[in-house]
Motif scaffolding. Structure first.
Motif, PDB file in Angstrom:
ATOM      1  N   ARG A  52      14.315  10.011 -11.317  1.00 10.93           N
ATOM      2  CA  ARG A  52      14.504   9.797 -12.750  1.00 10.93           C
ATOM      3  C   ARG A  52      15.669   8.860 -13.070  1.00 10.93           C
ATOM      4  NH1 ARG A  52      11.536  13.295 -15.801  1.00 10.93           N
ATOM      5  NH2 ARG A  52      10.534  15.018 -14.670  1.00 10.93           N
ATOM      6  N   ASP A  53      16.374   8.426 -12.052  1.00 13.57           N
ATOM      7  CA  ASP A  53      17.532   7.570 -12.270  1.00 13.57           C
ATOM      8  C   ASP A  53      17.066   6.126 -12.457  1.00 13.57           C
ATOM      9  OD1 ASP A  53      19.866   5.985 -12.019  1.00 13.57           O
ATOM     10  OD2 ASP A  53      20.839   7.542 -10.813  1.00 13.57           O
ATOM     11  N   PRO A  54      17.371   5.506 -13.614  1.00 17.00           N
ATOM     12  CA  PRO A  54      16.915   4.136 -13.844  1.00 17.00           C
ATOM     13  C   PRO A  54      17.464   3.127 -12.850  1.00 17.00           C
ATOM     14  CG  PRO A  54      18.469   4.835 -15.551  1.00 17.00           C
ATOM     15  CD  PRO A  54      18.096   6.057 -14.770  1.00 17.00           C
ATOM     16  N   VAL A  55      18.631   3.415 -12.262  1.00 20.61           N
ATOM     17  CA  VAL A  55      19.193   2.507 -11.253  1.00 20.61           C
ATOM     18  C   VAL A  55      18.258   2.411 -10.059  1.00 20.61           C
ATOM     19  CG1 VAL A  55      21.073   2.177  -9.604  1.00 20.61           C
ATOM     20  CG2 VAL A  55      21.586   2.860 -11.962  1.00 20.61           C
ATOM     21  N   TYR A  56      17.830   3.549  -9.539  1.00 22.30           N
ATOM     22  CA  TYR A  56      16.962   3.555  -8.369  1.00 22.30           C
ATOM     23  C   TYR A  56      15.538   3.164  -8.723  1.00 22.30           C
ATOM     24  CZ  TYR A  56      20.818   5.528  -5.766  1.00 22.30           C
ATOM     25  OH  TYR A  56      22.037   5.706  -5.156  1.00 22.30           O
ATOM     26  N   GLN A  57      15.097   3.465  -9.938  1.00 20.77           N
ATOM     27  CA  GLN A  57      13.800   2.978 -10.380  1.00 20.77           C
ATOM     28  C   GLN A  57      13.763   1.450 -10.343  1.00 20.77           C
ATOM     29  OE1 GLN A  57      12.795   4.447 -14.229  1.00 20.77           O
ATOM     30  NE2 GLN A  57      12.722   6.593 -13.611  1.00 20.77           N
ATOM     31  N   ALA A 106      29.519  19.259  -3.624  1.00 18.64           N
ATOM     32  CA  ALA A 106      28.787  19.786  -4.767  1.00 18.64           C
ATOM     33  C   ALA A 106      29.418  19.289  -6.058  1.00 18.64           C
ATOM     34  CB  ALA A 106      28.775  21.316  -4.737  1.00 18.64           C
ATOM     35  N   THR A 107      28.640  19.295  -7.126  1.00 25.27           N
ATOM     36  CA  THR A 107      29.093  18.797  -8.419  1.00 25.27           C
ATOM     37  C   THR A 107      30.347  19.520  -8.894  1.00 25.27           C
ATOM     38  OG1 THR A 107      26.813  18.252  -8.999  1.00 25.27           O
ATOM     39  CG2 THR A 107      28.394  18.414 -10.809  1.00 25.27           C
ATOM     40  N   GLN A 143      25.952  11.352  -9.953  1.00 26.06           N
ATOM     41  CA  GLN A 143      26.920  12.085 -10.768  1.00 26.06           C
ATOM     42  C   GLN A 143      27.855  11.150 -11.522  1.00 26.06           C
ATOM     43  OE1 GLN A 143      26.707  15.440 -10.974  1.00 26.06           O
ATOM     44  NE2 GLN A 143      24.939  15.274  -9.597  1.00 26.06           N
ATOM     45  N   ARG A 144      27.422   9.899 -11.740  1.00 23.08           N
ATOM     46  CA  ARG A 144      28.330   8.911 -12.306  1.00 23.08           C
ATOM     47  C   ARG A 144      28.817   9.276 -13.707  1.00 23.08           C
ATOM     48  NH1 ARG A 144      23.302   6.849 -11.826  1.00 23.08           N
ATOM     49  NH2 ARG A 144      22.216   5.987 -13.654  1.00 23.08           N
ATOM     50  N   ASP A 183      27.551   5.849  -2.306  1.00 16.97           N
ATOM     51  CA  ASP A 183      27.103   7.202  -2.004  1.00 16.97           C
ATOM     52  C   ASP A 183      26.074   7.580  -3.063  1.00 16.97           C
ATOM     53  OD1 ASP A 183      26.779   9.978  -1.781  1.00 16.97           O
ATOM     54  OD2 ASP A 183      28.871  10.330  -1.280  1.00 16.97           O
ATOM     55  N   PRO A 184      24.829   7.893  -2.673  1.00 13.97           N
ATOM     56  CA  PRO A 184      23.821   8.254  -3.678  1.00 13.97           C
ATOM     57  C   PRO A 184      24.197   9.497  -4.477  1.00 13.97           C
ATOM     58  CG  PRO A 184      23.030   8.727  -1.452  1.00 13.97           C
ATOM     59  CD  PRO A 184      24.270   7.912  -1.311  1.00 13.97           C
TER      60      PRO A 184
END
Length: 331
Positions: free
Chosen positions: A42-47, A206-207, A236-237, A230-231
């Motif tokens: 769902r991350d637009p960066v990786y899309q 972890a977050t 978590q940006r 780091d993915p």
């Protein structure tokens, strides 16, 4: 960036464009390409990365639903899912697999030594044991290197330029999703000795670990942060940028999306272009080239982006020399 609907349409609707590809002929053999991503679906960066790869393949005449089938897997930086999806893709007997990130490539190589693969976003693949030689990788994998460990010294140098009073820096990364990041710490330490800066490796898993770590580090003055590629960090940006702003710490990032969303400095490689280049290697492999005969390509451009709004929020006046050296200054 593209929307989720447009992204899905790109993958599923490419067959409609097949008349545009002159070499696509009726009855042509359908090839199978696996894609093991290191980000969230769902991350637009990786899309955008996957969309770039698919579009480049289309330009080379490989059309989803016509002469190509693409099997996508999104482990979302979960080490267990990465291994399971790597095995799943291998079980589909693809002609070649595109691996994004060190974790994905490591999982694939633990699963198979015969399936051909092209990697992207992998730092120093020789040091990590993925290939024995950049010019002649041999074996069944080749690809595109992201960072050399020595480049990490530049992250610290840029941070020191932005914040001359800097005396302490924490290098934050998840060792499970970014195993290569541990290689950056010695290079940062080597640069730190001449800059009178103390370096602390600060792994997170972890977050919930981000805020205690950043809050604790901020209690002493003259601190700064380095976030390697780091993915997990990229996913978590939003949280990271909010915490960095709240605790008023200068930071440098290895992912462009941070600077474009309020981070102070980005210095890295053109990740999206690696996916474009990977399509060329996949095309050559599908046409019969052995991956081991394709040299591992290293980046030649290292974009620097500086965010003036972030500097103002931190009360930092960036030196003119840093601004002039930037490829882009975000106002």
């Amino acid at each position: 960036m593209i929307g989720r609907r447009e992204f899905i349409n790109l993958l599923g609707g490419a067959a409609a464009a097949w008349p545009l590809a002159a070499r696509a002929q009726q009855g042509e053999q359908v090839r199978r390409v696996g894609v093991l991503m290191n980000g969230n679906e769902r991350d637009p960066v990786y899309q955008a990365y996957v969309a770039t790869f698919v579009q480049a393949l289309q330009q080379l005449g490989w059309l989803e639903g016509r002469n190509l089938r693409i099997d996508l897997r999104w482990p979302s930086a979960d080490p267990e899912r990465i291994g399971a999806y790597a095995a799943e893709l291998v079980g589909l007997t693809p002609n070649v697999i595109l691996c994004s990130g060190s974790g994905s490539l490591a999982a694939l190589l633990r699963t198979t030594s015969s399936v051909k693969a092209v990697f992207v976003l992998v730092s120093d693949p020789v040091a990590q044991g993925f290939v024995t030689n950049l010019a002649h990788p041999g074996g069944n994998v080749t690809g595109f290197s992201a960072f050399e460990p020595s480049m990490a010294g530049k992250w610290l140098d840029l941070l020191k330029q932005a914040s001359p009073r800097l005396t302490r820096v924490a290098v934050i990364f998840n060792p499970d999703t970014s195993p290569q990041s541990k290689m950056f710490v010695p290079a940062i330490e080597a640069s730190a000795s001449s800059l009178a800066v103390e370096v602390v490796a600060a792994p997170v898993h972890a977050t919930g670990e981000f805020e205690p770590l950043i809050a604790s580090f901020s209690r002493r003055p003259n601190g700064g942060l380095i976030f390697p590629s780091d993915p997990f960090l990229t996913s978590q940006r939003g949280l990271i940028l909010e915490l960095v702003s709240r605790y008023r710490l200068p930071a440098v990032y290895a992912s462009e999306t941070f600077a474009r969303n309020g981070g102070l400095i980005y210095y890295g490689t053109d990740w999206q272009n690696q996916f474009r280049q990977a399509a060329v290697y996949v095309d050559r492999i599908l046409k019969g080239t052995n991956p081991g005969d394709l040299p591992v390509q290293q980046p030649t451009k290292f974009p620097l982006i500086v965010n003036l709004a972030a500097a103002r929020a931190l009360g930092i006046e960036l030196p003119t020399s840093l601004l002039l050296s930037a490829d882009e200054v975000i106002e």
